[in-house]
Design a protein around this motif. Structure first.
Motif, mmCIF file in Angstrom:
data_model
loop_
_atom_site.group_PDB
_atom_site.id
_atom_site.type_symbol
_atom_site.label_atom_id
_atom_site.label_comp_id
_atom_site.label_asym_id
_atom_site.label_seq_id
_atom_site.Cartn_x
_atom_site.Cartn_y
_atom_site.Cartn_z
ATOM 1 N N LEU A 258 0.822 -1.211 0.000
ATOM 2 C CA LEU A 258 0.000 0.000 0.000
ATOM 3 C C LEU A 258 0.850 1.252 0.000
ATOM 4 O O LEU A 258 1.790 1.381 0.791
ATOM 5 N N ASN A 327 -7.355 -2.171 -0.587
ATOM 6 C CA ASN A 327 -7.095 -2.182 0.854
ATOM 7 C C ASN A 327 -8.321 -2.695 1.609
ATOM 8 O O ASN A 327 -9.131 -1.924 2.122
ATOM 9 N N GLY A 360 -3.020 -2.074 -1.547
ATOM 10 C CA GLY A 360 -3.666 -2.644 -0.376
ATOM 11 C C GLY A 360 -3.296 -4.100 -0.193
ATOM 12 O O GLY A 360 -2.112 -4.455 -0.159
#
Length: 647
Positions: A258, A327, A360
């Motif tokens: 991320l 995410n 993510g």
């Protein structure tokens, strides 16, 4: 003019959308916010530098690459800073903002958006913002910078989406963007410039120092051609909460890939410029109908993750799905919703759009690829850098349930003798999960990327290209080029909890750090090539136009439509399945397929040529067969694969 700027902010908040009004009401001018900042003691500063040395010297997987590519030595810079701190006293130490600035500069020097110094309280979790957004486009006259979004309730004379910015606090706007870009990390020039534009009006304080100026003066040309100026104060507000706790020991935290800056900025833009998404999230949680949907949109249970719509292009009507983030905590829930949404779109062409997606959960990104291709997905392998500390962590968790770092232990141990820089490379994403459901969309697919695609999104784009799913259409020359799995300082500390010799100690006052812990390598034709600093080069390049920015990507979608129109769908399906005398008789229907191979319960049983897109296939197996996989071929090339449940 200061008084006018101060009056405008309460008016803007008063007229904000109901779903975010109370949240924005807690915002403060930058000047008053900074009055409570700066409480780190000298000893706390020393702790922060010592812990940064541990992470960069003993955990950071890209250190040799970054030292060579960018001619930097972050470890030595930290040692020099630590020596200076030893000579300072509480009375002689410089202002805290200078300490934060130097720490940020050290981390930014490696140009890695995974590897960050995270500011302590009161900065963590907050954003600095101006109530409008600026984006760039290109035409025959060159590059332009234009206002594309204005927060609800904000107004100024002639100031609206479409006005062109000429100067930023007296600096020509192009130069202001370049100055901003130089301050922020980014693995390549397009990535840095893209972030230079975004940070003009939105800055997550978790990663970046607050603006040095309390207000900006924006020079612009309105729609009538009149030159105007706007003076606006920076304001500070708590950001919307993250979707994943990256500090806790969990599969989601261990599989993080991320760009935290992009993730924070994305949530900030939802708060400021897309309050309907906040309202949709609230409705989903309450089990109520989704508000604010446009006629072409499809409702989703994950409004912060997906936006799905039918789009009309010059080449016809196609599906468009925007993936804002990977995410998520549950990658299979992500894939199920992805499949459900694209199932409600036209089946003869799909635009998958991952622009500005900071990444993510790596599993979510790689699990999603199987839905779009008949080919078996090979997840990207990852490597640790060989250090005694990384070996210690992996040994401790080589049999741990849910962590299991055992695959890397032998090569890390062997490096003591061989001197190898990196461990062996093994997939982080489970291969079974990456191929659990197989192809679900059978039309042609185009992927749209830009320079703010990072980390898990880089990996998704690389997998898309490596498995030859379809053309990659980029609005920049590269993706963000972040090829790593990232762990936080707190997560690393937890992995050695109870170890008396652990080098990790708690960071003071909510400060934090993140580090690229495992680097990723590509598969397919570019097998072994690192993603970091190289990124994914698109197959086709489209420069964003003024029409794109003001008319919902009209020219970009037309370009994608042309690419889809040049490709044809390939479909296979079982229209009937009957058991007769211990054999299974299947009626197979297909489009643009000349041969099918049939597998029953994962075993090969039959192959047949098609006539007029149809074939009757007899499979000599028991009636208890549970599933049949039909692989379709065109001129010997696998083009479609469909698994049908038989019982």
């Amino acid at each position: 003019m200061t008084d006018l700027a101060e009056e405008r902010a309460p008016t803007f908040i008063q007229h904000a959308a109901e779903s975010v009004r109370a949240h924005l009401a807690a915002s403060r001018p930058l000047s008053s916010f900074l009055e409570g900042a700066g409480t780190l003691t000298l000893e706390e500063r020393r702790i922060i530098v010592d812990q940064a040395l541990v992470l960069l010297d003993q955990n950071y997987v890209h250190l040799p690459l970054k030292t060579a590519m960018h001619a930097v030595n972050p470890v030595q810079r930290l040692r020099v800073l630590r020596r200076r701190l030893e000579r300072q006293t509480q009375q002689t130490m410089p202002p805290e903002w200078l300490f934060h600035a130097e720490m940020s500069e050290v981390f930014h020097s490696v140009r890695d958006l995974h590897t960050n110094y995270l500011l302590p309280e009161p900065f963590t979790g907050r954003i600095a913002f101006l109530p409008f957004l600026i984006e760039q486009y290109t035409d025959a006259q060159g590059t332009h910078f234009m206002v594309t979004h204005v927060a609800q309730g904000f107004s100024a004379p002639g100031f609206a989406p479409g006005v062109e910015i000429t100067h930023w606090s007296g600096i020509p706007i192009s130069a202001a963007v370049d100055l901003n870009a130089a301050r922020f990390a980014g693995s390549n020039a397009p990535a840095r410039r893209s972030r230079g534009v975004q940070s003009l009006t939105v800055r997550p304080l978790l990663i970046h120092l607050p603006p040095f100026e309390e207000w900006v003066t924006v020079s612009y040309i309105d729609e009538s051609g009149t030159q105007r100026e706007l003076r606006e104060n920076w304001r500070i507000v708590e950001n919307l909460p993250p979707m994943v706790d990256a500090d806790a020991i969990s599969t989601a935290a261990l599989a993080q890939g991320l760009d935290l800056d992009a993730d924070e900025a994305s949530r900030a833009k939802v708060l400021l410029f897309a309050p309907r998404v906040v309202a949709q999230v609230q409705a989903v949680r309450a089990g109520e109908p989704t508000p604010g949907l446009r006629r072409s949109e499809v409702a989703t249970t994950m409004p912060k993750v997906f936006r799905t719509q039918h789009v009309e292009t010059s080449s016809g009507r196609f599906g468009h799905i925007r993936i804002f983030t990977f995410n998520v905590n549950d990658p299979m829930a992500f894939v199920r919703e992805f499949v459900r949404l694209i199932g409600q779109l036209p089946q003869d062409g799909l635009i998958v759009d991952v622009r500005d997606n900071g990444g993510g959960h790596l599993h979510a990104a790689e699990f999603a690829l199987q839905v779009l291709t008949p080919r078996r997905i090979a997840p990207e392998p990852v490597q640790f850098i060989n250090t005694p500390l990384n070996l210690r962590i992996c040994r401790r968790h080589q049999d741990s349930s849910g962590i299991d770092l055992g695959a890397w232990v032998p090569s890390l141990e062997q490096a003591v003798e061989t001197g190898a820089t990196f461990s062996g490379a093994f997939p982080l994403t489970p291969e079974d999960g990456a191929n659990a459901i197989g192809q679900q969309y059978f039309g042609p697919v185009v992927l749209i990327t830009n320079a703010r695609c990072y980390s898990a999104t880089d990996i998704f784009a690389a997998g898309f290209q490596d498995h030859r799913i379809g053309p990659v259409l980029g609005t920049d020359e590269n993706t963000g080029a972040g090829g790593a799995n990232v762990w936080t300082h707190e997560l690393l500390s937890d992995l050695l909890r109870g170890d008396r010799a652990t080098p990790y100690v708690p960071l003071p006052k909510g400060a934090g750090m993140r580090v690229s812990i495992r680097r990723t390598l590509r598969v397919g034709a570019l097998s072994g090539t690192p993603v970091e600093d190289l990124g994914v080069v698109p197959d086709e390049l489209h420069r964003m136009t003024r029409r794109d920015l003001l008319e919902d990507n009209a020219d970009l979608f037309n370009r994608a439509g042309l690419l889809l129109k040049a490709r044809e769908p390939h479909t296979v399906s079982v229209t009937d399945a009957v058991s007769v005398n211990g054999s299974l008789k299947l009626k197979v229907k297909a489009a643009n397929v000349d041969r099918v191979d049939v597998y029953v319960d994962q075993r090969p049983y039959a192959s047949a040529d098609l006539t007029d897109g149809q074939a009757d296939v007899t499979v000599p197996v028991a009636a208890a067969a549970r599933a049949a996989r039909i692989d379709g071929f065109e001129a010997g090339r696998l083009v479609a694969s469909k698994t049908e449940q038989l019982s």
